[in-house]
Design a protein around this motif. Structure first.
Motif, PDB file in Angstrom:
ATOM      1  N   PHE A   1     -55.004-108.248  27.100  1.00  0.00           N
ATOM      2  CA  PHE A   1     -55.430-109.564  26.619  1.00  0.00           C
ATOM      3  C   PHE A   1     -54.255-110.521  26.436  1.00  0.00           C
ATOM      4  O   PHE A   1     -54.466-111.723  26.303  1.00  0.00           O
ATOM      5  CB  PHE A   1     -56.204-109.421  25.305  1.00  0.00           C
ATOM      6  CG  PHE A   1     -57.617-108.956  25.493  1.00  0.00           C
ATOM      7  CD1 PHE A   1     -58.633-109.870  25.749  1.00  0.00           C
ATOM      8  CD2 PHE A   1     -57.939-107.606  25.430  1.00  0.00           C
ATOM      9  CE1 PHE A   1     -59.940-109.449  25.930  1.00  0.00           C
ATOM     10  CE2 PHE A   1     -59.243-107.176  25.610  1.00  0.00           C
ATOM     11  CZ  PHE A   1     -60.244-108.100  25.869  1.00  0.00           C
ATOM     12  N   ILE A   2     -53.037-110.005  26.415  1.00  0.00           N
ATOM     13  CA  ILE A   2     -51.870-110.892  26.275  1.00  0.00           C
ATOM     14  C   ILE A   2     -51.741-111.816  27.482  1.00  0.00           C
ATOM     15  O   ILE A   2     -51.724-113.049  27.322  1.00  0.00           O
ATOM     16  CB  ILE A   2     -50.585-110.075  26.041  1.00  0.00           C
ATOM     17  CG1 ILE A   2     -50.703-109.279  24.742  1.00  0.00           C
ATOM     18  CG2 ILE A   2     -49.364-111.001  26.007  1.00  0.00           C
ATOM     19  CD1 ILE A   2     -49.549-108.327  24.508  1.00  0.00           C
TER      20      ILE A   2
ATOM     21  N   SER B   1     -56.570-114.826  22.215  1.00  0.00           N
ATOM     22  CA  SER B   1     -55.264-114.672  21.568  1.00  0.00           C
ATOM     23  C   SER B   1     -55.371-113.846  20.282  1.00  0.00           C
ATOM     24  O   SER B   1     -54.455-113.093  19.946  1.00  0.00           O
ATOM     25  CB  SER B   1     -54.646-116.040  21.280  1.00  0.00           C
ATOM     26  OG  SER B   1     -55.502-116.832  20.468  1.00  0.00           O
TER      27      SER B   1
ATOM     28  N   ALA C   1     -55.373-110.371  21.373  1.00  0.00           N
ATOM     29  CA  ALA C   1     -54.052-110.011  21.894  1.00  0.00           C
ATOM     30  C   ALA C   1     -53.064-109.695  20.780  1.00  0.00           C
ATOM     31  O   ALA C   1     -52.146-108.886  20.966  1.00  0.00           O
ATOM     32  CB  ALA C   1     -53.516-111.145  22.767  1.00  0.00           C
TER      33      ALA C   1
ATOM     34  N   VAL D   1     -47.568-115.194  21.035  1.00  0.00           N
ATOM     35  CA  VAL D   1     -49.034-115.265  21.083  1.00  0.00           C
ATOM     36  C   VAL D   1     -49.570-116.064  19.898  1.00  0.00           C
ATOM     37  O   VAL D   1     -50.592-116.746  20.006  1.00  0.00           O
ATOM     38  CB  VAL D   1     -49.649-113.851  21.120  1.00  0.00           C
ATOM     39  CG1 VAL D   1     -51.174-113.922  21.134  1.00  0.00           C
ATOM     40  CG2 VAL D   1     -49.165-113.085  22.337  1.00  0.00           C
TER      41      VAL D   1
ATOM     42  N   ALA E   1     -54.769-114.181  27.607  1.00  0.00           N
ATOM     43  CA  ALA E   1     -54.695-115.281  26.641  1.00  0.00           C
ATOM     44  C   ALA E   1     -53.746-116.366  27.137  1.00  0.00           C
ATOM     45  O   ALA E   1     -54.029-117.566  26.992  1.00  0.00           O
ATOM     46  CB  ALA E   1     -54.245-114.755  25.278  1.00  0.00           C
TER      47      ALA E   1
END
Length: 372
Positions: free
Chosen positions: A20-21, A41, A44, A239, A24
């Motif tokens: 998900f990093i 985010s 993440a 993030v 995002a």
């Protein structure tokens, strides 16, 4: 504060969440919408927080209980602090202030409630050291006074200049940091035997599957975990910029107030690693460590995170005071009183966990419907 038990990050869920990093980042660059960026985010940040927590714990195993305890005391709520600092830099002072009270309430009611409930479903009753709970409860009482005082000054006075509130907040922040230093001296030096609830837990969690990451004599590889600590910290900071950039627009779109966002949503994102730790060790019948994590995190937020935000805010031109919304003050008082009452006898069961969770749910609903 107490050393936090190790979370195993190398499982499919934690590794899977790391994807998900980049997602995002792509969502922000491609402008997929504030709500989408906010959700992605937030997800993440969770695996990064877990890696940060795990790295801190592994380094603590190598450096020993004294330095390791200090490291955990400083980095225990690093994720919440980083998110709050980024939000403060962006001028979201109301959300930052709400996140402070929200973290205290979530640790005392949600985390302890889940731990006592799930631990109590597996074991009829669980024991923990009442002395630690009493010491933490007494210190939390001071923190509550610090939160109540500025709001009381304004409420009981006809006119109070903002500069006076800022000066009072700075003075109180310095006192709280000094108190936190003394609590570290108490827990790590003069009365460390009261807090030795996790050494076995930490050392026992070093599994044979991690031999590739460990150095000689079966201890974790210090430099490897220092690297993980740095990378996770930088990742959370990066993030968090994306998360904070979308939080205001996304929550407005959902009809959520800054108060609800700060008190309920932000602590759930920033404190995920500690929440998982407390619940996991409670299920393993280590309620000593679970209570220490929950109450210790609350103390860290009240005595260190909040004062740092006040002082940093003055430096970066985003002054933040300790004049909290009166309803926030009442909610914190309720959380501290109930948590102290339930933990004083040094025993817990599933019903007490339900009572804490019910209180958290009622307060959450009240914050949702609060007009400010």
């Amino acid at each position: 504060m107490a050393t936090i038990a190790k979370i195993q990050p190398k499982n499919l869920i934690s590794i899977g969440l790391l994807v998900f990093i980049p997602i995002a980042i792509a969502a922000e660059k491609l402008e997929w919408g504030a709500l989408t960026v906010f959700v992605l985010s937030a997800i993440a940040i969770v695996p990064l927080a877990i890696w940060l927590s795990t790295a801190t714990e592994e380094i603590a195993v190598v450096l020993g209980p004294a330095i390791g305890g200090l490291l955990n005391a400083v980095f225990g709520n690093a994720t919440e602090l980083i998110i709050a600092l980024v939000a403060l830099k962006e001028g979201l002072v109301d959300i930052v202030k709400a996140s402070i009270t929200g973290s205290i309430i979530a640790n005392l009611l949600l985390v302890m409630g889940l731990s006592m409930l799930l631990g109590g479903l597996r074991y009829k009753e669980q024991d923990f050291q009442p002395m630690v709970a009493r010491v933490n409860g007494s210190t939390m009482t001071l923190a509550v006074i610090a939160i109540v005082l500025p709001a009381t000054v304004i409420t009981t006075s006809n006119v109070v200049e903002q500069s006076a509130i800022n000066k009072l907040s700075i003075f109180v922040a310095i006192v709280l940091i000094a108190v936190y230093a003394f609590t570290l001296l108490f827990s790590l030096k003069t009365h460390s035997y009261l807090y030795d609830v996790s050494v076995v837990e930490l050392e026992g969690n070093v599994s044979q599957d991690e031999a590739g990451e460990q150095g000689e004599h079966g201890k974790p590889n210090l430099w490897f975990w220092i690297g993980i600590l740095l990378v996770a910290t930088i990742g959370i900071a990066f993030v968090s910029e994306i998360f904070v950039g979308a939080v205001e627009e996304a929550t407005k779109g959902l009809g959520l107030t800054p108060l609800f966002t700060g008190v309920i949503l932000l602590p759930l994102v920033g404190g995920a690693a500690e929440y998982v730790t407390a619940v996991r060790v409670a299920i393993k019948n280590n309620m000593d460590l679970s209570v220490s994590v929950a109450m210790g995190s609350s103390l860290l937020v009240a005595l260190l995170v909040a004062p740092i935000l006040v002082l940093v805010g003055q430096v970066i031109g985003q002054p933040m005071d300790l004049n909290f919304n009166m309803f926030e003050v009442i909610a914190v008082i309720i959380a501290v009183v109930i948590a102290n009452l339930i933990s004083l006898d040094g025993r817990s069961n599933w019903l007490e966990g339900m009572l804490l969770l019910a209180t958290y749910a009622i307060l959450g609903a009240a914050f949702y419907f609060h007009p400010v």
